[in-house]
Motif scaffolding. Sequence first.
Motif, PDB file in Angstrom:
ATOM      1  N   ARG A 200       0.988  -1.190  -0.123  1.00  0.00           N
ATOM      2  CA  ARG A 200      -0.334   0.418  -0.051  1.00  0.00           C
ATOM      3  C   ARG A 200       1.007   1.513  -0.114  1.00  0.00           C
ATOM      4  O   ARG A 200       1.663   1.247   0.627  1.00  0.00           O
ATOM      5  CB  ARG A 200      -1.093  -0.313   1.381  1.00  0.00           C
ATOM      6  CG  ARG A 200      -1.704  -1.152   1.195  1.00  0.00           C
ATOM      7  CD  ARG A 200      -2.927  -0.726   0.127  1.00  0.00           C
ATOM      8  NE  ARG A 200      -4.026  -1.572   0.744  1.00  0.00           N
ATOM      9  CZ  ARG A 200      -4.299  -2.442  -0.467  1.00  0.00           C
ATOM     10  NH1 ARG A 200      -3.597  -3.207  -0.974  1.00  0.00           N
ATOM     11  NH2 ARG A 200      -5.450  -3.261  -0.367  1.00  0.00           N
TER      12      ARG A 200
ATOM     13  N   ARG B  64       0.081  -1.114  13.057  1.00  0.00           N
ATOM     14  CA  ARG B  64      -1.194  -2.481  13.231  1.00  0.00           C
ATOM     15  C   ARG B  64      -2.158  -1.354  12.020  1.00  0.00           C
ATOM     16  O   ARG B  64      -2.257  -0.441  12.408  1.00  0.00           O
ATOM     17  CB  ARG B  64      -1.310  -2.419  14.494  1.00  0.00           C
ATOM     18  CG  ARG B  64      -0.417  -3.698  15.687  1.00  0.00           C
ATOM     19  CD  ARG B  64      -1.216  -3.560  17.214  1.00  0.00           C
ATOM     20  NE  ARG B  64      -0.661  -2.439  17.646  1.00  0.00           N
ATOM     21  CZ  ARG B  64      -1.764  -2.030  18.445  1.00  0.00           C
ATOM     22  NH1 ARG B  64      -2.189  -2.851  18.990  1.00  0.00           N
ATOM     23  NH2 ARG B  64      -2.195  -0.379  18.813  1.00  0.00           N
ATOM     24  N   PRO B  65      -2.417  -2.878  11.680  1.00  0.00           N
ATOM     25  CA  PRO B  65      -3.402  -1.926  10.180  1.00  0.00           C
ATOM     26  C   PRO B  65      -4.390  -1.374  11.172  1.00  0.00           C
ATOM     27  O   PRO B  65      -4.923  -0.420  10.008  1.00  0.00           O
ATOM     28  CB  PRO B  65      -3.702  -2.766   9.585  1.00  0.00           C
ATOM     29  CG  PRO B  65      -3.559  -4.133   9.617  1.00  0.00           C
ATOM     30  CD  PRO B  65      -2.241  -4.237  10.771  1.00  0.00           C
ATOM     31  N   PHE B  66      -5.024  -1.791  11.857  1.00  0.00           N
ATOM     32  CA  PHE B  66      -6.282  -1.554  12.389  1.00  0.00           C
ATOM     33  C   PHE B  66      -6.555  -0.849  14.130  1.00  0.00           C
ATOM     34  O   PHE B  66      -7.525  -0.902  14.593  1.00  0.00           O
ATOM     35  CB  PHE B  66      -7.318  -2.613  12.155  1.00  0.00           C
ATOM     36  CG  PHE B  66      -7.481  -3.111  11.133  1.00  0.00           C
ATOM     37  CD1 PHE B  66      -7.706  -2.721  10.028  1.00  0.00           C
ATOM     38  CD2 PHE B  66      -7.115  -4.026  11.168  1.00  0.00           C
ATOM     39  CE1 PHE B  66      -8.202  -2.696   8.391  1.00  0.00           C
ATOM     40  CE2 PHE B  66      -6.938  -5.077   9.995  1.00  0.00           C
ATOM     41  CZ  PHE B  66      -7.659  -4.070   8.731  1.00  0.00           C
TER      42      PHE B  66
ATOM     43  N   ARG C 246       2.387 -14.624   7.978  1.00  0.00           N
ATOM     44  CA  ARG C 246       0.968 -15.830   7.050  1.00  0.00           C
ATOM     45  C   ARG C 246       1.244 -15.410   5.510  1.00  0.00           C
ATOM     46  O   ARG C 246       1.652 -14.287   5.014  1.00  0.00           O
ATOM     47  CB  ARG C 246      -0.644 -13.881   7.837  1.00  0.00           C
ATOM     48  CG  ARG C 246      -1.434 -15.133   6.909  1.00  0.00           C
ATOM     49  CD  ARG C 246      -3.453 -13.877   7.247  1.00  0.00           C
ATOM     50  NE  ARG C 246      -3.545 -14.354   8.662  1.00  0.00           N
ATOM     51  CZ  ARG C 246      -3.782 -14.688   9.496  1.00  0.00           C
ATOM     52  NH1 ARG C 246      -3.941 -15.306   9.710  1.00  0.00           N
ATOM     53  NH2 ARG C 246      -4.144 -14.156  10.361  1.00  0.00           N
TER      54      ARG C 246
ATOM     55  N   ASP D  31      -4.322 -13.512   3.372  1.00  0.00           N
ATOM     56  CA  ASP D  31      -4.258 -12.853   3.811  1.00  0.00           C
ATOM     57  C   ASP D  31      -6.046 -12.135   3.284  1.00  0.00           C
ATOM     58  O   ASP D  31      -6.177 -12.515   2.626  1.00  0.00           O
ATOM     59  CB  ASP D  31      -3.647 -11.682   2.746  1.00  0.00           C
ATOM     60  CG  ASP D  31      -3.244 -10.065   3.295  1.00  0.00           C
ATOM     61  OD1 ASP D  31      -4.502  -9.531   4.251  1.00  0.00           O
ATOM     62  OD2 ASP D  31      -2.365  -9.217   3.512  1.00  0.00           O
ATOM     63  N   LEU D  32      -6.739 -12.015   3.710  1.00  0.00           N
ATOM     64  CA  LEU D  32      -8.239 -11.351   3.972  1.00  0.00           C
ATOM     65  C   LEU D  32      -8.067  -9.939   4.056  1.00  0.00           C
ATOM     66  O   LEU D  32      -9.630  -9.912   3.379  1.00  0.00           O
ATOM     67  CB  LEU D  32      -9.245 -11.965   5.085  1.00  0.00           C
ATOM     68  CG  LEU D  32      -8.772 -13.250   5.631  1.00  0.00           C
ATOM     69  CD1 LEU D  32     -10.208 -13.963   7.026  1.00  0.00           C
ATOM     70  CD2 LEU D  32      -9.334 -14.236   4.374  1.00  0.00           C
ATOM     71  N   PHE D  33      -7.345  -9.496   3.516  1.00  0.00           N
ATOM     72  CA  PHE D  33      -7.620  -8.065   3.580  1.00  0.00           C
ATOM     73  C   PHE D  33      -6.449  -7.521   2.399  1.00  0.00           C
ATOM     74  O   PHE D  33      -6.577  -5.902   2.600  1.00  0.00           O
ATOM     75  CB  PHE D  33      -7.188  -7.001   4.857  1.00  0.00           C
ATOM     76  CG  PHE D  33      -7.881  -7.629   6.219  1.00  0.00           C
ATOM     77  CD1 PHE D  33      -8.951  -6.781   6.355  1.00  0.00           C
ATOM     78  CD2 PHE D  33      -7.163  -8.397   6.804  1.00  0.00           C
ATOM     79  CE1 PHE D  33      -9.868  -7.497   7.470  1.00  0.00           C
ATOM     80  CE2 PHE D  33      -8.058  -9.122   7.731  1.00  0.00           C
ATOM     81  CZ  PHE D  33      -9.619  -9.305   8.542  1.00  0.00           C
ATOM     82  N   ARG D  34      -5.972  -8.109   1.390  1.00  0.00           N
ATOM     83  CA  ARG D  34      -5.639  -7.265   0.510  1.00  0.00           C
ATOM     84  C   ARG D  34      -6.452  -7.591  -0.831  1.00  0.00           C
ATOM     85  O   ARG D  34      -7.084  -8.731  -0.774  1.00  0.00           O
ATOM     86  CB  ARG D  34      -3.952  -8.492   0.367  1.00  0.00           C
ATOM     87  CG  ARG D  34      -3.229  -7.489   1.145  1.00  0.00           C
ATOM     88  CD  ARG D  34      -1.904  -8.250   1.148  1.00  0.00           C
ATOM     89  NE  ARG D  34      -2.032  -8.018   0.163  1.00  0.00           N
ATOM     90  CZ  ARG D  34      -0.543  -8.097  -0.526  1.00  0.00           C
ATOM     91  NH1 ARG D  34       0.727  -9.257  -0.029  1.00  0.00           N
ATOM     92  NH2 ARG D  34       0.452  -7.913  -1.897  1.00  0.00           N
TER      93      ARG D  34
END
Length: 249
Positions: A94, A160-162, A241, A246-249
Amino acid sequence: MLSVQLFAIIGIPMVKRGDDIGELIVAAAEKQHLRIEDGDVLAVAQTIISKAEGEIVDLRTITPSPRAIEIAKKIDKDPRMVEVILQQSSEIVRLGHVIITRTKQGFVCANAGVDRSNVDHEHVTVLPSDPDASAAKIRETVKKRLGVDIAVIITDTQGRPFRCGCIGLAIGVAGMKPLLDMRGWRDLYGKELKVTVTCPADSLAAAAVMIMGESNEGIPAVLIKGAKYEKGNGTICEVIRAPELDLFR
Protein backbone atom coordinates in the motif's frame (compact mmCIF):
# COMPACT_ATOMS: atom_id res chain seq x y z
CA MET A 1 1.67 -19.40 40.93
CA LEU A 2 2.77 -18.66 37.39
CA SER A 3 4.79 -15.47 37.15
CA VAL A 4 6.90 -13.85 34.47
CA GLN A 5 9.74 -11.48 35.35
CA LEU A 6 11.51 -9.08 33.00
CA PHE A 7 14.90 -7.52 33.73
CA ALA A 8 16.54 -4.72 31.78
CA ILE A 9 20.13 -5.57 30.88
CA ILE A 10 21.93 -2.30 31.42
CA GLY A 11 25.44 -1.18 30.58
CA ILE A 12 25.62 -2.53 27.03
CA PRO A 13 27.98 -0.13 25.21
CA MET A 14 27.23 1.56 21.90
CA VAL A 15 27.37 -1.24 19.37
CA LYS A 16 29.59 -1.04 16.30
CA ARG A 17 30.05 -3.26 13.28
CA GLY A 18 31.62 -6.61 14.09
CA ASP A 19 30.67 -6.64 17.78
CA ASP A 20 29.56 -9.96 19.26
CA ILE A 21 26.13 -9.14 20.71
CA GLY A 22 26.01 -12.32 22.79
CA GLU A 23 29.34 -11.48 24.45
CA LEU A 24 28.20 -7.93 25.17
CA ILE A 25 24.97 -9.16 26.76
CA VAL A 26 26.71 -11.78 28.92
CA ALA A 27 29.28 -9.25 30.13
CA ALA A 28 26.62 -6.65 30.95
CA ALA A 29 24.45 -9.21 32.79
CA GLU A 30 27.42 -10.36 34.87
CA LYS A 31 28.24 -6.79 35.89
CA GLN A 32 24.74 -6.30 37.27
CA HIS A 33 24.78 -9.76 38.90
CA LEU A 34 21.93 -10.94 36.71
CA ARG A 35 21.98 -14.71 36.17
CA ILE A 36 21.00 -16.09 32.79
CA GLU A 37 19.57 -19.58 33.40
CA ASP A 38 18.08 -22.53 31.54
CA GLY A 39 14.67 -21.71 30.10
CA ASP A 40 15.17 -17.95 30.16
CA VAL A 41 14.41 -15.81 27.13
CA LEU A 42 16.63 -13.02 25.86
CA ALA A 43 14.83 -10.30 23.90
CA VAL A 44 17.24 -8.22 21.84
CA ALA A 45 16.43 -5.06 19.90
CA GLN A 46 16.85 -5.20 16.14
CA THR A 47 18.78 -1.93 16.08
CA ILE A 48 21.89 -3.31 17.76
CA ILE A 49 21.75 -6.44 15.61
CA SER A 50 21.70 -4.28 12.49
CA LYS A 51 24.60 -2.18 13.79
CA ALA A 52 26.72 -5.24 14.62
CA GLU A 53 26.00 -6.83 11.25
CA GLY A 54 26.74 -3.65 9.30
CA GLU A 55 23.14 -3.16 8.19
CA ILE A 56 23.48 0.63 8.25
CA VAL A 57 23.09 2.80 5.17
CA ASP A 58 24.66 6.25 4.71
CA LEU A 59 21.99 8.22 2.86
CA ARG A 60 24.69 10.44 1.37
CA THR A 61 25.78 7.46 -0.75
CA ILE A 62 22.29 6.82 -2.15
CA THR A 63 21.22 7.99 -5.60
CA PRO A 64 17.42 7.84 -5.82
CA SER A 65 15.87 6.09 -8.80
CA PRO A 66 13.15 7.81 -10.85
CA ARG A 67 10.57 5.61 -9.11
CA ALA A 68 11.86 6.65 -5.68
CA ILE A 69 11.73 10.31 -6.66
CA GLU A 70 8.15 9.93 -7.92
CA ILE A 71 6.99 8.20 -4.72
CA ALA A 72 8.86 10.69 -2.52
CA LYS A 73 6.98 13.59 -4.11
CA LYS A 74 3.64 11.92 -3.45
CA ILE A 75 4.29 11.31 0.25
CA ASP A 76 6.70 14.19 1.01
CA LYS A 77 9.58 11.94 1.98
CA ASP A 78 13.34 12.03 1.45
CA PRO A 79 13.83 10.30 -1.95
CA ARG A 80 17.04 8.70 -0.68
CA MET A 81 15.06 7.10 2.15
CA VAL A 82 12.46 5.92 -0.34
CA GLU A 83 15.19 4.36 -2.46
CA VAL A 84 16.50 2.38 0.52
CA ILE A 85 12.95 1.24 1.29
CA LEU A 86 12.51 0.01 -2.29
CA GLN A 87 15.84 -1.81 -2.15
CA GLN A 88 14.73 -3.63 1.01
CA SER A 89 11.32 -4.61 -0.39
CA SER A 90 9.96 -7.36 -2.57
CA GLU A 91 6.71 -5.47 -3.24
CA ILE A 92 4.74 -2.38 -2.28
CA VAL A 93 1.54 -3.46 -0.56
CA ARG A 94 0.00 0.00 0.00
CA LEU A 95 1.11 3.55 -0.67
CA GLY A 96 -0.37 6.25 1.56
CA HIS A 97 1.26 8.64 4.01
CA VAL A 98 3.69 5.79 4.62
CA ILE A 99 4.93 3.03 2.35
CA ILE A 100 3.66 -0.41 3.36
CA THR A 101 5.87 -3.07 1.83
CA ARG A 102 6.66 -6.74 2.03
CA THR A 103 10.32 -6.93 2.93
CA LYS A 104 12.76 -9.39 1.42
CA GLN A 105 12.50 -11.32 4.73
CA GLY A 106 8.71 -11.59 4.22
CA PHE A 107 7.48 -9.04 6.78
CA VAL A 108 4.69 -6.64 5.87
CA CYS A 109 5.42 -3.36 7.60
CA ALA A 110 5.81 0.38 7.18
CA ASN A 111 8.86 1.59 5.26
CA ALA A 112 10.33 -1.93 5.05
CA GLY A 113 11.59 -1.53 8.61
CA VAL A 114 14.06 1.18 7.54
CA ASP A 115 14.63 3.38 10.60
CA ARG A 116 16.39 6.68 11.28
CA SER A 117 16.27 6.41 15.08
CA ASN A 118 19.30 5.64 17.28
CA VAL A 119 21.85 6.04 14.48
CA ASP A 120 24.02 8.95 13.39
CA HIS A 121 22.54 11.78 11.33
CA GLU A 122 22.16 10.93 7.63
CA HIS A 123 22.22 7.21 8.41
CA VAL A 124 19.44 4.61 8.66
CA THR A 125 19.31 1.01 9.82
CA VAL A 126 17.75 -1.75 7.76
CA LEU A 127 16.50 -5.06 9.09
CA PRO A 128 18.96 -7.94 9.55
CA SER A 129 19.08 -10.09 6.44
CA ASP A 130 18.37 -13.26 8.48
CA PRO A 131 17.01 -12.43 11.96
CA ASP A 132 16.64 -16.11 12.89
CA ALA A 133 20.35 -16.62 12.25
CA SER A 134 21.12 -13.52 14.31
CA ALA A 135 19.12 -14.96 17.21
CA ALA A 136 20.80 -18.36 16.84
CA LYS A 137 24.24 -16.77 17.01
CA ILE A 138 23.43 -15.02 20.29
CA ARG A 139 21.93 -18.21 21.71
CA GLU A 140 25.05 -20.20 20.79
CA THR A 141 27.35 -17.60 22.37
CA VAL A 142 25.39 -17.68 25.61
CA LYS A 143 25.42 -21.48 25.62
CA LYS A 144 29.20 -21.58 25.12
CA ARG A 145 29.88 -18.95 27.76
CA LEU A 146 27.41 -20.03 30.45
CA GLY A 147 26.39 -23.59 29.58
CA VAL A 148 22.69 -22.75 29.62
CA ASP A 149 19.91 -23.43 27.13
CA ILE A 150 17.84 -20.32 26.46
CA ALA A 151 15.58 -18.89 23.77
CA VAL A 152 16.36 -15.66 21.93
CA ILE A 153 13.93 -13.24 20.32
CA ILE A 154 14.95 -10.39 18.02
CA THR A 155 12.43 -7.58 18.50
CA ASP A 156 11.24 -4.71 16.36
CA THR A 157 8.57 -2.08 16.81
CA GLN A 158 5.83 -1.80 14.21
CA GLY A 159 2.45 -0.20 13.74
CA ARG A 160 -0.76 -2.15 13.23
CA PRO A 161 -3.29 -1.77 10.41
CA PHE A 162 -6.41 -1.34 12.52
CA ARG A 163 -5.11 0.14 15.79
CA CYS A 164 -3.17 3.27 16.70
CA GLY A 165 0.21 3.02 18.41
CA CYS A 166 3.21 0.89 17.64
CA ILE A 167 4.01 -2.29 19.53
CA GLY A 168 6.93 -4.68 19.90
CA LEU A 169 6.94 -7.93 17.98
CA ALA A 170 9.35 -10.70 17.07
CA ILE A 171 11.24 -10.68 13.78
CA GLY A 172 13.61 -13.52 14.65
CA VAL A 173 13.69 -16.45 17.07
CA ALA A 174 16.00 -19.24 18.18
CA GLY A 175 15.50 -22.05 20.68
CA MET A 176 11.71 -21.75 20.71
CA LYS A 177 8.61 -22.35 18.66
CA PRO A 178 7.17 -18.89 18.01
CA LEU A 179 3.60 -20.20 17.97
CA LEU A 180 1.72 -22.22 20.56
CA ASP A 181 -0.95 -24.44 19.02
CA MET A 182 -3.75 -24.79 21.57
CA ARG A 183 -6.16 -26.65 19.34
CA GLY A 184 -7.44 -29.65 21.24
CA TRP A 185 -7.02 -27.98 24.64
CA ARG A 186 -10.08 -27.47 26.86
CA ASP A 187 -11.44 -24.16 28.12
CA LEU A 188 -12.85 -23.51 31.62
CA TYR A 189 -16.12 -25.15 30.60
CA GLY A 190 -14.51 -28.20 29.05
CA LYS A 191 -15.13 -27.10 25.48
CA GLU A 192 -12.44 -28.09 23.00
CA LEU A 193 -10.50 -25.26 21.37
CA LYS A 194 -10.81 -25.53 17.60
CA VAL A 195 -8.78 -22.66 16.12
CA THR A 196 -6.74 -21.08 18.92
CA VAL A 197 -3.06 -20.58 18.10
CA THR A 198 -1.20 -17.99 20.19
CA CYS A 199 2.13 -16.30 19.49
CA PRO A 200 4.33 -16.31 22.61
CA ALA A 201 7.20 -14.81 20.59
CA ASP A 202 5.21 -11.65 19.85
CA SER A 203 3.74 -11.50 23.35
CA LEU A 204 7.18 -11.64 24.95
CA ALA A 205 8.59 -9.16 22.43
CA ALA A 206 5.82 -6.69 23.23
CA ALA A 207 6.48 -6.98 26.96
CA ALA A 208 10.23 -6.57 26.48
CA VAL A 209 9.84 -3.49 24.26
CA MET A 210 7.88 -1.82 27.09
CA ILE A 211 11.12 -1.94 29.08
CA MET A 212 13.46 -1.20 26.19
CA GLY A 213 11.61 2.02 25.39
CA GLU A 214 11.49 3.94 22.13
CA SER A 215 13.86 6.88 22.54
CA ASN A 216 16.99 7.36 24.65
CA GLU A 217 16.57 4.66 27.29
CA GLY A 218 19.63 2.74 26.10
CA ILE A 219 18.20 -0.69 26.99
CA PRO A 220 18.57 -2.92 23.92
CA ALA A 221 18.21 -6.26 25.72
CA VAL A 222 15.81 -7.71 28.27
CA LEU A 223 16.05 -10.99 30.19
CA ILE A 224 12.72 -12.78 30.68
CA LYS A 225 12.23 -15.42 33.35
CA GLY A 226 9.26 -17.72 33.81
CA ALA A 227 7.93 -17.38 30.27
CA LYS A 228 5.70 -20.10 28.91
CA TYR A 229 6.84 -21.25 25.48
CA GLU A 230 7.59 -24.42 23.56
CA LYS A 231 11.27 -25.18 23.13
CA GLY A 232 12.45 -26.21 19.68
CA ASN A 233 13.98 -25.12 16.41
CA GLY A 234 11.37 -22.59 15.40
CA THR A 235 11.58 -19.94 12.72
CA ILE A 236 9.86 -16.60 12.34
CA CYS A 237 8.52 -17.78 8.97
CA GLU A 238 5.96 -19.79 10.95
CA VAL A 239 4.38 -16.52 12.09
CA ILE A 240 4.14 -14.84 8.69
CA ARG A 241 0.75 -15.32 7.08
CA ALA A 242 0.95 -16.42 3.46
CA PRO A 243 -0.30 -13.76 0.99
CA GLU A 244 -3.03 -16.09 -0.30
CA LEU A 245 -4.47 -16.27 3.24
CA ASP A 246 -4.52 -12.49 3.73
CA LEU A 247 -8.18 -11.47 4.07
CA PHE A 248 -7.55 -7.74 3.77
CA ARG A 249 -5.70 -7.37 0.48
